[in-house]
Scaffold this active site. Sequence first.
Site, PDB file in Angstrom:
ATOM      1  CE1 TYR A   1      -2.253   6.940  -0.794  1.00 46.37           C
ATOM      2  CE2 TYR A   1      -1.659   5.285   0.825  1.00 46.37           C
ATOM      3  CZ  TYR A   1      -2.621   6.005   0.141  1.00 46.37           C
ATOM      4  OH  TYR A   1      -3.950   5.785   0.388  1.00 46.37           O
TER       5      TYR A   1
ATOM      6  NE  ARG B   1      -6.809  -7.620  -9.506  1.00 49.98           N
ATOM      7  CZ  ARG B   1      -5.930  -7.120  -8.617  1.00 49.98           C
ATOM      8  NH1 ARG B   1      -6.217  -7.092  -7.309  1.00 49.98           N
ATOM      9  NH2 ARG B   1      -4.777  -6.641  -9.005  1.00 49.98           N
ATOM     10  NE  ARG B   2      -3.276  -9.660 -10.251  1.00 51.30           N
ATOM     11  CZ  ARG B   2      -2.516  -9.526  -9.186  1.00 51.30           C
ATOM     12  NH1 ARG B   2      -2.748 -10.210  -8.101  1.00 51.30           N
ATOM     13  NH2 ARG B   2      -1.482  -8.723  -9.219  1.00 51.30           N
TER      14      ARG B   2
ATOM     15  CG  HIS C   1      -2.139   1.018   0.640  1.00 54.24           C
ATOM     16  ND1 HIS C   1      -3.031   0.779  -0.369  1.00 54.24           N
ATOM     17  CD2 HIS C   1      -2.355   2.293   1.009  1.00 54.24           C
ATOM     18  CE1 HIS C   1      -3.753   1.856  -0.607  1.00 54.24           C
ATOM     19  NE2 HIS C   1      -3.372   2.784   0.220  1.00 54.24           N
TER      20      HIS C   1
ATOM     21  CG  HIS D   1      -8.958   1.669  -7.171  1.00 57.98           C
ATOM     22  ND1 HIS D   1      -9.277   2.932  -6.725  1.00 57.98           N
ATOM     23  CD2 HIS D   1      -7.892   1.267  -6.421  1.00 57.98           C
ATOM     24  CE1 HIS D   1      -8.448   3.279  -5.750  1.00 57.98           C
ATOM     25  NE2 HIS D   1      -7.593   2.290  -5.556  1.00 57.98           N
ATOM     26  CG  PHE D   2      -4.665  -0.905 -10.316  1.00 56.64           C
ATOM     27  CD1 PHE D   2      -4.025  -0.996 -11.523  1.00 56.64           C
ATOM     28  CD2 PHE D   2      -5.093  -2.069  -9.694  1.00 56.64           C
ATOM     29  CE1 PHE D   2      -3.851  -2.211 -12.137  1.00 56.64           C
ATOM     30  CE2 PHE D   2      -4.930  -3.292 -10.306  1.00 56.64           C
ATOM     31  CZ  PHE D   2      -4.296  -3.367 -11.537  1.00 56.64           C
ATOM     32  CG  HIS D   3      -5.833   0.524 -15.448  1.00 60.60           C
ATOM     33  ND1 HIS D   3      -5.883  -0.701 -14.836  1.00 60.60           N
ATOM     34  CD2 HIS D   3      -4.874   0.428 -16.404  1.00 60.60           C
ATOM     35  CE1 HIS D   3      -5.004  -1.509 -15.413  1.00 60.60           C
ATOM     36  NE2 HIS D   3      -4.377  -0.848 -16.363  1.00 60.60           N
TER      37      HIS D   3
HETATM   38 FE1  HAS Z   1      -6.012   2.018  -4.017  1.00 61.13          FE
HETATM   39  C1  HAS Z   1      -6.316  -1.420  -4.372  1.00 61.13           C
HETATM   40  C2  HAS Z   1      -7.942   1.900  -1.198  1.00 61.13           C
HETATM   41  C3  HAS Z   1      -5.529   5.408  -3.516  1.00 61.13           C
HETATM   42  C4  HAS Z   1      -3.496   1.976  -6.339  1.00 61.13           C
HETATM   43  N1  HAS Z   1      -5.106   0.561  -5.153  1.00 61.13           N
HETATM   44  C5  HAS Z   1      -5.379  -0.788  -5.161  1.00 61.13           C
HETATM   45  C6  HAS Z   1      -4.513  -1.444  -6.094  1.00 61.13           C
HETATM   46  C7  HAS Z   1      -3.686  -0.490  -6.617  1.00 61.13           C
HETATM   47  C8  HAS Z   1      -4.076   0.770  -6.023  1.00 61.13           C
HETATM   48  C9  HAS Z   1      -2.551  -0.705  -7.607  1.00 61.13           C
HETATM   49  O1  HAS Z   1      -8.972  -0.259   0.730  1.00 61.13           O
HETATM   50  C10 HAS Z   1      -4.553  -2.926  -6.456  1.00 61.13           C
HETATM   51  C11 HAS Z   1      -3.580  -3.749  -5.685  1.00 61.13           C
HETATM   52  C12 HAS Z   1      -3.652  -5.191  -6.151  1.00 61.13           C
HETATM   53  O2  HAS Z   1      -3.027  -5.496  -7.177  1.00 61.13           O
HETATM   54  O3  HAS Z   1      -4.362  -5.964  -5.524  1.00 61.13           O
HETATM   55  N2  HAS Z   1      -6.672   3.392  -2.642  1.00 61.13           N
HETATM   56  C13 HAS Z   1      -7.459   3.145  -1.581  1.00 61.13           C
HETATM   57  C14 HAS Z   1      -7.720   4.394  -0.869  1.00 61.13           C
HETATM   58  C15 HAS Z   1      -7.046   5.380  -1.538  1.00 61.13           C
HETATM   59  C16 HAS Z   1      -6.375   4.744  -2.631  1.00 61.13           C
HETATM   60  C17 HAS Z   1      -8.554   4.567   0.354  1.00 61.13           C
HETATM   61  N3  HAS Z   1      -4.776   3.408  -4.788  1.00 61.13           N
HETATM   62  C18 HAS Z   1      -4.730   4.749  -4.446  1.00 61.13           C
HETATM   63  C19 HAS Z   1      -3.702   5.413  -5.215  1.00 61.13           C
HETATM   64  C20 HAS Z   1      -3.129   4.439  -6.006  1.00 61.13           C
HETATM   65  C21 HAS Z   1      -3.816   3.195  -5.721  1.00 61.13           C
HETATM   66  C22 HAS Z   1      -3.354   6.879  -5.097  1.00 61.13           C
HETATM   67  C23 HAS Z   1      -2.028   4.529  -6.989  1.00 61.13           C
HETATM   68  C24 HAS Z   1      -1.356   5.604  -7.270  1.00 61.13           C
HETATM   69  N4  HAS Z   1      -6.967   0.526  -3.007  1.00 61.13           N
HETATM   70  C25 HAS Z   1      -7.670   0.698  -1.858  1.00 61.13           C
HETATM   71  C26 HAS Z   1      -8.113  -0.627  -1.386  1.00 61.13           C
HETATM   72  C27 HAS Z   1      -7.645  -1.569  -2.274  1.00 61.13           C
HETATM   73  C28 HAS Z   1      -6.930  -0.825  -3.291  1.00 61.13           C
HETATM   74  C29 HAS Z   1      -8.895  -0.937  -0.178  1.00 61.13           C
HETATM   75  C30 HAS Z   1      -7.825  -3.099  -2.191  1.00 61.13           C
HETATM   76  C31 HAS Z   1      -9.024  -3.556  -2.935  1.00 61.13           C
HETATM   77  C32 HAS Z   1      -9.098  -5.076  -2.918  1.00 61.13           C
HETATM   78  O4  HAS Z   1      -9.983  -5.609  -2.264  1.00 61.13           O
HETATM   79  O5  HAS Z   1      -8.243  -5.747  -3.535  1.00 61.13           O
HETATM   80  C33 HAS Z   1      -6.991   6.853  -1.119  1.00 61.13           C
HETATM   81  O6  HAS Z   1      -5.647   7.248  -0.966  1.00 61.13           O
HETATM   82  C34 HAS Z   1      -7.706   7.768  -2.066  1.00 61.13           C
HETATM   83  C35 HAS Z   1      -7.813   9.195  -1.497  1.00 61.13           C
HETATM   84  C36 HAS Z   1      -8.056  10.188  -2.583  1.00 61.13           C
HETATM   85  C37 HAS Z   1      -8.916  11.217  -2.529  1.00 61.13           C
HETATM   86  C38 HAS Z   1      -9.050  12.135  -3.724  1.00 61.13           C
HETATM   87  C39 HAS Z   1      -8.523  13.567  -3.461  1.00 61.13           C
HETATM   88  C40 HAS Z   1      -8.558  14.347  -4.725  1.00 61.13           C
HETATM   89  C41 HAS Z   1      -7.580  15.191  -5.171  1.00 61.13           C
HETATM   90  C42 HAS Z   1      -7.728  15.832  -6.522  1.00 61.13           C
HETATM   91  C43 HAS Z   1      -8.189  17.271  -6.438  1.00 61.13           C
HETATM   92  C44 HAS Z   1      -8.476  17.757  -7.811  1.00 61.13           C
HETATM   93  C45 HAS Z   1      -8.376  19.041  -8.220  1.00 61.13           C
HETATM   94  C46 HAS Z   1      -8.680  19.337  -9.644  1.00 61.13           C
HETATM   95  C47 HAS Z   1      -7.984  20.154  -7.345  1.00 61.13           C
HETATM   96  C48 HAS Z   1      -9.759  11.477  -1.351  1.00 61.13           C
HETATM   97  C49 HAS Z   1      -6.359  15.490  -4.377  1.00 61.13           C
HETATM   98  C50 HAS Z   1      -9.935  20.124  -9.802  1.00 61.13           C
HETATM   99  C51 HAS Z   1     -10.775  19.488 -10.804  1.00 61.13           C
HETATM  100  C52 HAS Z   1     -11.914  19.987 -11.353  1.00 61.13           C
HETATM  101  C53 HAS Z   1     -12.586  19.193 -12.395  1.00 61.13           C
HETATM  102  C54 HAS Z   1     -12.480  21.280 -10.969  1.00 61.13           C
END
Ligand code: HAS
Length: 555
Positions: free
Chosen positions: A233, A445-446, A229, A380-382
């Site tokens: 990050y 998946r996979r 995890h 999700h991860f794409h």
């Molecule tokens: Fe995830 C599975 C939970 C973030 C990557 N994640 C994965 C896997 C990958 C991955 C590769 O809890 C698969 C692993 C595998 O092969 O099995 N993930 C989260 C959570 C977050 C999260 C809670 N993941 C990421 C990020 C990744 C990533 C970042 C890659 C870079 N993920 C999970 C969980 C799994 C999981 C479970 C396991 C699922 C399972 O059962 O297998 C959080 O960090 C997300 C927080 C993000 C936010 C968004 C904030 C928004 C921002 C943008 C602001 C935009 C602006 C633009 C200002 C709250 C900062 C303005 C736009 C306008 C249009 C006006």
Amino acid sequence: MTTVTEKAKGFIQVDKRDAKLALAHIYVAFIALFIGGLCGLLQVLVRSGQFTLPWGITYYQILTVHGVLLGLILTTYFIFGFQIAAVSRTAGTLTDKQRSIGWIGFWTMTAGTVAASIMVLLNEASVLYTFYAPLQAHWIFYVGMALVVVGSWIGGIAQIMKYVEWRKANPGQPSPLITFMVVVNLAMWIICSLGVAVEVVFQLIPWSLGWVDKIDVLLSRTLFWYFGHPLVYFWLLPAYMVWYVVIPKIIGGKIFSDALARLSFMLFLIFSIPVGFHHQLTEPGIDSFWKYLQVVLTMMVVIPSLLTAFSLFASFEIRGRELGAKGVFGWFKKLPWKDARFVVPFIGMAAFIPAGAGGIINASHQMNQIIHNTIWVTGHFHLTLATTVVLTFFGAAYWLIPHLTGRILTKQMNHLAIIQAIVWTVGMSIMSGAMHIVGLFGAPRRSDFSTYGGSEQAADWIPYQIAQAVGGTILFIGIILVLYIVAHLLWFAPKGKTEFPIGEVSEHAEKTPMVLENWKIWLTICILLILFAYTIPVIDMIQNAPPGSKGYKLW
Ligand code: HAS
């Protein structure tokens, strides 16, 4: 639009020798993008049920090449290239000793990458990028992966040494923001990769060499996810460095708050490691209390991303108002929509809003039961890695590479870069959208289509899988476009000077409290949280491992 070159007057240039080291990493990253991307295309075609791989190549073989090269190699190399340049640009040119250590790290990682890649291409290591036991690879694959990790520690130490030197020379002052961020990312990386190093060295290598005939599978998966995890990050934080420090300069504004940016990075350091169980919520052998605890900590690691979103909106709005924007969303129109250095990462930011919401769904204990091991997770991860992070890296490459090669991004290439990002957005919306939807219908998946393609349910999934193939093909066109731009910037673009943009902090921001750079405090909290979240469940796993898995134990 003012061209990048016109803006670049009187800026600091990264030293040529440091630029060479950074570029070496960037070359490997883009070679990995090409080979890994090609395998991605083959994969979606196979899953559509309309295409069979030739010459006995297996689905899992290309899936492993895709995952290892894009998830582990493209990311690590691009991040290191970017970080070396960022440290050299803001904390000063590396010393000869630091640069030599950087090169030793690079060659160690590259030897490991070549060894592991050969084994995967020979179908001796079709174990996917998570290399879960009991899938077993050739021992050379594991040694190769261990070398990649060790090489990254060596290369990382070179960057940390520069930071330490800067702090000694400037006592009592906050370090340059982006250098500080690099060091947080490296600290997190070194602490978390200890887990996968232990798994590989003490479990997988002895097992693959036949020294032991069994390993504790639950323990090996736990060590992997202790690393896995924070790994995501480690990919995200360099994108945040660009958003916090570079983007404000590109839009002509200021960094909203140095203190808030540092706080957000320190929160990542402490909360991103003790959360690996959210990948193991469906696994037996881990008491539900510990799973619940890590779900709570996962929700805590969402907070620094929300702080980041707030800070970005503030930077955009302040700049928009300076330019005369009115109303709640008037600033939106004032952003530099013709500058690829802004537009490309901005699409990445926008994608992170639904992508992050998906992450919160994944982490929500009960909802995880619906999506776990379905292709929703791939969707999700794409969106997170392959859109948010990767588009930010592409956007950064458009000024970083010409800065390092002494060339410029021409108007035509700037235009092509925006088209590339649009192509990517269309392809990814179709592919990742279809993955999310069909994942909710239970599509796995996979999984090799030949193993489930004949089932009754699979017939319902096929239209979505064809949509994935369409999206994936568009994405591959996007890869060709980005490689064309990168090749141009490396070898053919006109000679000139390009700025490495570093934003200044707003004069209205509060002074940064030095406690945010007190490593003793933050590392202590980080280690205490890890011990709290992992000690008892790991002891439990070792003591209560099922009989068959006790053939090899760590202690
Ligand atoms: Fe995830 C599975 C939970 C973030 C990557 N994640 C994965 C896997 C990958 C991955 C590769 O809890 C698969 C692993 C595998 O092969 O099995 N993930 C989260 C959570 C977050 C999260 C809670 N993941 C990421 C990020 C990744 C990533 C970042 C890659 C870079 N993920 C999970 C969980 C799994 C999981 C479970 C396991 C699922 C399972 O059962 O297998 C959080 O960090 C997300 C927080 C993000 C936010 C968004 C904030 C928004 C921002 C943008 C602001 C935009 C602006 C633009 C200002 C709250 C900062 C303005 C736009 C306008 C249009 C006006």
